[in-house]
Design an enzyme around this catalytic site. Structure first.
Site, PDB file in Angstrom:
ATOM      1  N   GLY A   1      48.139 -12.438  -4.021  1.00 55.24           N
ATOM      2  CA  GLY A   1      46.768 -12.124  -4.389  1.00 55.24           C
ATOM      3  C   GLY A   1      46.382 -12.960  -5.593  1.00 55.24           C
TER       4      GLY A   1
ATOM      5  N   CYS B   1      53.066 -11.262 -11.958  1.00 55.29           N
ATOM      6  CA  CYS B   1      51.692 -11.760 -11.975  1.00 55.29           C
ATOM      7  C   CYS B   1      51.712 -13.258 -12.219  1.00 55.29           C
ATOM      8  CB  CYS B   1      50.906 -11.055 -13.082  1.00 55.29           C
ATOM      9  SG  CYS B   1      49.185 -11.569 -13.215  1.00 55.29           S
ATOM     10  N   LEU B   2      50.889 -13.995 -11.481  1.00 58.70           N
ATOM     11  CA  LEU B   2      50.816 -15.442 -11.660  1.00 58.70           C
ATOM     12  C   LEU B   2      50.385 -15.809 -13.077  1.00 58.70           C
ATOM     13  CD1 LEU B   2      49.160 -16.422  -8.252  1.00 58.70           C
ATOM     14  CD2 LEU B   2      51.575 -16.634  -8.896  1.00 58.70           C
TER      15      LEU B   2
ATOM     16  N   HIS C   1      46.450  -4.001  -8.276  1.00 57.96           N
ATOM     17  CA  HIS C   1      46.834  -5.044  -9.235  1.00 57.96           C
ATOM     18  C   HIS C   1      45.679  -6.034  -9.425  1.00 57.96           C
ATOM     19  CE1 HIS C   1      49.835  -7.894 -11.083  1.00 57.96           C
ATOM     20  NE2 HIS C   1      48.871  -8.731 -10.736  1.00 57.96           N
ATOM     21  N   GLU C   2      45.119  -6.516  -8.320  1.00 61.84           N
ATOM     22  CA  GLU C   2      44.010  -7.486  -8.411  1.00 61.84           C
ATOM     23  C   GLU C   2      42.750  -6.814  -8.960  1.00 61.84           C
ATOM     24  OE1 GLU C   2      44.789 -10.523  -8.240  1.00 61.84           O
ATOM     25  OE2 GLU C   2      46.742 -10.176  -7.306  1.00 61.84           O
TER      26      GLU C   2
ATOM     27  N   HIS D   1      42.584  -6.860 -12.589  1.00 60.75           N
ATOM     28  CA  HIS D   1      42.124  -8.146 -13.143  1.00 60.75           C
ATOM     29  C   HIS D   1      40.603  -8.180 -13.305  1.00 60.75           C
ATOM     30  CE1 HIS D   1      45.678 -10.587 -13.591  1.00 60.75           C
ATOM     31  NE2 HIS D   1      46.085 -10.324 -12.368  1.00 60.75           N
TER      32      HIS D   1
END
Length: 192
Positions: free
Chosen positions: A45, A106-107, A148-149, A152
């Site tokens: 994601g 997380c990226l 999670h997304e 953000h």
């Protein structure tokens, strides 16, 4: 096009994001670039703030998670199907079910993974990439990735869910990420 991922410490990751209209400039290209960026970074994601846009947009692909399940995962998550989807202007209606822990990363916070408790289910109201209104409930791994997304686009990070002791234990790693002292195999954008 593969876009740089915004690293921990960049102010855009802490902004409450804005809804957009169908007239948002080059939206189709942006969505395509987000898919490219997510796959090139080995993510499941990516949210718009992670590519330096403070808008309520994220993409997820949990199909790839389900396809890579081992035998134990298949037993633990027998009904998991996976979703590949675009979420625009998402707003959470409710979370439900027993909170459960899962190891998240997380990226934007590379090389940090921690167990995070999240609800089993989430119900969202959103529009798809064609600006068709949707309301749906998601559960399991897909709900976790969505939550999670979703964090953000609300200016939150998975580390915000950690107990104070865990946060102190990863403080140096976070400082290294914010200071650009980390190497990853994808493009990153640092605050400094």
């Amino acid at each position: 096009m593969n876009l740089p991922i915004v690293a921990y410490g960049h102010p855009v990751l802490r902004k409450m994001c804005d809804d957009i209209t169908p007239e948002y400039p080059e939206l189709k290209k942006l969505i395509a670039d987000m898919w490219d960026t997510m796959y090139n970074s080995n993510g499941v994601g990516v949210a718009a703030p992670q590519i330096n846009r403070a808008i309520r947009l994220f993409v997820i692909d949990t199909v790839q998670i389900v396809e890579s399940f081992d035998d134990q995962d298949k037993k633990d998550y027998p009904n998991e199907k996976g979703v590949k989807q675009v979420f625009i202007n998402a707003h959470k209606i409710e979370e439900s079910g027993e909170p459960w822990a899962y190891n998240e990363g997380c990226l934007s916070i590379p090389k940090v993974r921690e167990d995070v408790k999240r609800a089993e289910k989430v119900r969202l109201r959103y529009v798809d990439e064609n600006f068709q209104e949707q309301e749906a409930e998601f559960d399991g791994i897909t709900a976790r990735v969505i939550l999670h997304e979703y964090d953000h686009i609300d200016g939150k990070l998975f580390i915000d869910h950690l107990p104070p002791l865990k946060k102190r234990l990863i403080k140096k790693k976070l400082e290294d990420i914010a200071g650009g002292k980390i190497r990853v195999d994808y493009k990153m954008l640092f605050a400094k």
